[in-house]
Write an enzyme that holds these catalytic residues in place. Structure first.
Site, PDB file in Angstrom:
ATOM      1  CB  SER A 298       6.208  75.070  63.060  1.00  0.00           C
ATOM      2  OG  SER A 298       6.929  74.103  62.334  1.00  0.00           O
TER       3      SER A 298
ATOM      4  N   GLY B 215      17.438  95.832  50.661  1.00  0.00           N
ATOM      5  CA  GLY B 215      16.901  94.747  51.489  1.00  0.00           C
ATOM      6  C   GLY B 215      18.020  94.049  52.232  1.00  0.00           C
TER       7      GLY B 215
ATOM      8  CG  LEU C  93      14.922  79.654  55.878  1.00  0.00           C
ATOM      9  CD1 LEU C  93      15.234  79.158  57.294  1.00  0.00           C
ATOM     10  CD2 LEU C  93      14.627  81.134  55.924  1.00  0.00           C
TER      11      LEU C  93
ATOM     12  CG  HIS D  86       4.164  81.086  54.543  1.00  0.00           C
ATOM     13  ND1 HIS D  86       4.484  81.802  55.675  1.00  0.00           N
ATOM     14  CD2 HIS D  86       5.145  80.168  54.395  1.00  0.00           C
ATOM     15  CE1 HIS D  86       5.602  81.318  56.170  1.00  0.00           C
ATOM     16  NE2 HIS D  86       6.039  80.352  55.415  1.00  0.00           N
TER      17      HIS D  86
ATOM     18  CG  LEU E 152      17.699  84.510  55.491  1.00  0.00           C
ATOM     19  CD1 LEU E 152      16.936  83.212  55.331  1.00  0.00           C
ATOM     20  CD2 LEU E 152      18.903  84.309  56.399  1.00  0.00           C
ATOM     21  CB  ALA E 153      18.416  87.229  49.379  1.00  0.00           C
TER      22      ALA E 153
ATOM     23  NE  ARG F  77       5.071  74.525  53.787  1.00  0.00           N
ATOM     24  CZ  ARG F  77       6.062  75.356  54.021  1.00  0.00           C
ATOM     25  NH1 ARG F  77       6.264  76.398  53.246  1.00  0.00           N
ATOM     26  NH2 ARG F  77       6.861  75.159  55.037  1.00  0.00           N
TER      27      ARG F  77
END
Lengths: 247, 646
Positions: free
Chosen positions: B292, B48, B450, B410, B51-52, B339
């Site tokens: 957003s 993968g 993130l 999500h 970001l990670a 959320r």
């Protein structure tokens, strides 16, 4: 809506490839272009014909995977829109739609509408970065950046590396892609130390990867879904001349 | 037969005890170091490149390890982190508004509804400040003020302004920073990049993760790849619902294969449902698009008071006949409730028959008041790109008619269980980013994903993996090793099986049906009866899949249907475990609402007495009930309280 699709089918890199016609019926205007192709693929599968291969992933216009020339235009008729964000309401009942892969020397076809864009990664490898190994960073506020510069850098940094610019260019040039990165990094104070070597090395990698030269045709920016302007290429040229003069 | 059995509890033995603010420092000091000369001889596989994974591969390369990196996309830059919009939290306190590492830690533990580990979350808050420094040094063009300093905003219901952002494309810009660092290491020869490759099996030798089986998606070639340690950074499993905001290729295969080989899978039922997505327009829908969350700062959410008004144009419904239900039920937070609350409230009004748009699955997000108050230019400056995106997808102009929104899957907080070092229960197998069960507990706050991906990849894993590698080097393994041969044969067998069924249903038709089951019974609201039914439906559908799926072509080249078939097969197994996990957790917490566990006024009722633990599931073999292993959660610093937004 009922449509006639003429789709590029090519079994593999060695196959010559050809356009094949398909009728699709009951297309909803609310479908995205790729959902329309999903529907075709479902039907082809049930009829025993291999589905059309195409690249796609996020389907929200940001990953840069989707890549189709639609009726002769990279990403189709709608400005500032990737293929995945194009919706069928843009078309009319009875239309014939031609669907082809990116065609460029640097992007060989893998299968049907899927091409190899690895050449873009090679350009970034040559210098499309700022050398800042993890842990070496100074405090973020130690270097203020004028807002205007930051905003302009951001505009250039929005490039999604889809490759439409290359597909649209009569020379198959990757200059807009390269210039976007040069502009992004060159506008920031952090990007100054490597600015000269960056432009020289990235351009060399660009040419080596089989992209053509830029002749200011401007087709690239016309199809760019992110609206990267031609002025980035002007900036690249200026940087290149300056850097070459220092050698 | 019961659905699961209970095994021995599990404990995280790597987190130091003592004062929380020095735990990470002490762990870094106690971790063994690898001699720089030896790093060159050690290989790490990273699966993968989001970001990670991207940041981890780049950083490990910089440290001198030999890294082999894999992604299914055609370039590492396309990993789905790229689609994250909102921002990234960091406890910089640039605003002098009372933020601190401790406050970010506190907010995150509380936001996760007290189902995350304190030690991990504190570390996350500590390194958050380094992430911003790192990204700025790489040239990430964050939003700035006129004075040239970084801008921040408050996001997702927090009372301090700690979210750094790059317009609505923060994920893209952060990922490109990591990607560019990765490409630099590729050029330096430290990282070997394998794009369009998919991991299909884990190779374990003498109890240690030593390699993976991969398929080259272009040539179809299957190879075995070896290393001294394996890092999974393969993202979340939201696509088990078919419709989600995830990219189409996102899948659970890498982590699920590792789970089948012994890695515990923790809290699989913890999924995040995002309240502001563009509703489905029809049965053809292939994915959902997020709008957003920042829109809720100025938009007002409403539905008609009476179901019979739902078919009317919004403009024809007078003010008195509108129900601004968030403002009505949650006067203190109004449209800015977290959320999970906003999502469930939208579902409730739609379930009452008061939803708007196709299928009655939508609520209005109305900017008329904001346009009146601020003027159209101001609204355009703030949200212009989002409004354009909305119009492109729906064909409606949100300046004229209210937007329609509906919740969608999500993010997934569950994932492979890891200790403080981010190591799974298989020695040598590390899991980072969304792929692990992570630091978010039962609910993730905005702008935290993130932060966690980059914290793991840049700062945590590169430190902790050394402690493991220092115990090497390990015996050399090659393709001829019996464990490698066996893993490879498993992969080849599965592919041959999928191709041989030659049934009469497409992969997508199964995936869609599975998604319906999951959304209906294991989505925002769950009941014992519904989950029990779902498990039966999933099992039947899975059996049907293996009888009737049709995958054309062969394994000898690019075959996208074959790729999808393998992923959907794994989603079936995961889906069952998610339902079992949801069934056993007889409490409402965070993102998930258990109908049997609610307060008298219909809010989520957590049950700390019985469920203050991580549910880590052990695979017990095909057809065998999984084994529940509990990790008790202790709260020494942030004491559990009932969340209230009224």
């Amino acid at each position: 809506m009922n449509l006639t699709l003429r789709v590029w089918r090519q079994k593999g890199p060695q196959d010559k490839g050809r356009m094949v016609s398909y009728q699709v019926t009951d297309v909803s205007p609310d479908m995205s272009f790729l959902e329309m192709l999903d529907m075709l693929n479902e039907r082809l599968t049930l009829e025993g014909e291999e589905p059309v291969a195409f690249d796609h992933d996020c389907r929200e216009g940001i990953c840069g995977a989707c890549s189709m020339v639609i009726n002769g235009t990279a990403h189709g008729p709608q400005k500032l829109t990737t293929t995945c964000q194009l919706h069928m309401r843009t078309f009319s009942d009875g239309d014939t739609i031609d669907i082809e892969p990116w065609r460029a020397k640097a992007f060989p076809v893998i299968k049907d509408l899927v091409v190899n864009r690895g050449a873009f990664d090679k350009i970034i490898q040559a210098g499309g970065f700022i050398s800042a190994p993890t842990g070496s960073a100074p405090e973020a506020h130690s270097t203020p950046v004028p807002k205007a510069d930051a905003d302009e850098a951001f505009d250039a940094a929005t490039c999604i590396a889809c490759g439409a610019c290359v597909a649209a260019c009569p020379n198959g040039s990757g200059m807009l892609f390269t210039a976007a990165k040069i502009t992004h990094l060159g506008l920031l104070p952090q990007g100054q130390p490597e600015r000269d070597s960056r432009v020289v090395n990235m351009l060399a990698a660009h040419d080596e990867a089989g992209f053509g030269g830029c002749t200011n045709a401007g087709e690239c920016t016309a199809v760019c879904p992110k609206g990267i302007p031609l002025t980035t290429i002007g900036r690249l040229n200026r940087d290149f001349i300056k850097a070459s003069g220092k050698r | 037969m019961s659905l699961y059995t209970e095994g021995e509890p599990i404990r995280d033995t790597k987190a130091p005890d003592g004062p929380i603010e020095t735990r990470w420092e002490r762990r870094r000091f106690s971790a063994k170091l690898v001699n720089p000369a030896n790093k060159r001889k050690m290989t790490v596989i990273v699966v993968g490149t989001g970001l990670a994974g991207g940041s981890a591969a780049a950083t490990l390369g910089e440290l001198g390890y030999h890294v082999k990196s894999y992604c299914y996309q055609d370039s590492p830059r396309r990993a789905h982190s790229i689609a994250a919009q909102g921002g990234i939290n960091a406890a910089k306190n640039y605003r002098n508004d009372g933020d601190s590492v401790y406050r970010l830690f506190y907010d995150t533990v509380k936001g996760g509804d007290f189902r995350a580990r304190e030690s991990n979350v504190h570390r996350l808050a500590e390194v958050s400040v380094n992430i911003i420094d790192q990204a700025v040094a790489q040239g990430v063009p964050f939003a700035r003020e006129y004075g040239g300093l970084l801008d921040t905003r408050s996001f997702g219901g927090t009372q301090v302004s700690r979210t750094f952002y790059a317009r609505g494309q923060t994920g893209q810009q952060l990922l490109l920073g990591a990607y560019q660092a990765l490409e630099r290491q590729i050029a330096a020869g430290n990282v070997e990049m394998n794009a369009r490759h998919e991991m299909l099996e884990l190779i374990i030798v003498d109890g240690r993760a030593r390699g993976i089986v991969v398929r080259d998606l272009v040539t179809g070639e299957i190879t075995t790849e070896f290393a001294d340690a394996v890092v999974l950074a393969s993202g979340g499993y939201g696509n088990v619902f078919f419709l989600s905001t995830n990219a189409k290729g996102c899948n659970v295969t890498a982590t699920w294969r590792a789970h089948r080989k012994g890695a515990l899978f923790a809290n699989p039922c913890y999924t995040q449902i995002h309240p502001t997505c563009i509703p489905q327009s029809g049965d053809h829908q292939s994915k959902l698009t997020l709008m957003s969350e920042s829109l809720r700062n100025d938009g007002r959410v409403w539905v008609p008071k009476r179901a019979e008004d739902c078919g009317k144009p919004a403009a024809d419904i007078p003010e008195d006949d509108r129900d601004y239900y968030l403002e009505r039920i949650y006067p203190a937070f109004g449209n800015l409730v977290p959320r999970d609350i906003a999502s469930r409230a939208a579902k409730n009004v739609c379930d009452e028959g008061r939803g708007v748009g196709p299928g009655g699955l939508g609520v209005y997000l109305d900017f008329a008041d904001a346009i009146k108050r601020l003027g159209r230019p101001a609204v355009e400056a703030k949200y212009g790109n989002l409004f354009e995106m909305y119009e492109r997808i729906t064909g409606e102009d949100p300046y004229q008619v209210p937007m329609r929104i509906y919740p969608a899957v999500h993010y997934t907080m569950g994932g492979l269980w890891v200790d403080y070092d981010l190591q799974s229960t298989i020695p040598g197998l590390f899991v980072i980013g969304e792929a692990n069960f992570s630091d978010h507990g039962a609910n993730r706050l905005g702008a935290s994903a993130l932060m966690q991906g980059l914290a793991d990849g840049y700062f945590v894993l590169p430190n902790t993996i050394g402690d493991y590698l220092a115990t090497g080097s390990f015996e050399k393994v090659d393709a001829g090793h019996p464990a490698a041969i066996e893993a490879r044969q498993q992969v080849e067998g599965r592919i041959a099986k999928l191709l041989s069924i030659k049934g009469d249903r497409t992969v997508d038709s199964f995936h869609r049906e599975l998604g319906h089951i999951m959304w209906e019974y294991c989505g925002m609201e769950r009941t014992e009866a519904g989950l029990t039914k779902a498990i039966e439906l999933i099992r039947n559908l899975r059996d049907e899949f293996w009888q009737r799926v049709r995958v054309l072509g062969d394994g000898e080249g690019l075959n996208q249907a074959l790729e999808r078939a393998g992923r959907v097969a794994d989603f079936f197994e995961l889906a069952e475990l998610m339902c079992i996990d949801a069934l056993h957790r007889e409490e409402s917490c965070g993102g998930h609402f258990r109908a049997e566990s609610q307060t008298p006024d219909g809010e989520a009722q957590r049950d700390d007495e019985r469920f203050s633990y991580v549910a880590a599931w052990e695979y017990a073999g095909t057809g065998e009930p999984p084994v529940l292993r509990k990790e008790d959660l202790n709260f020494e610093y942030v004491h559990p309280s009932q969340r209230s937004y009224k």
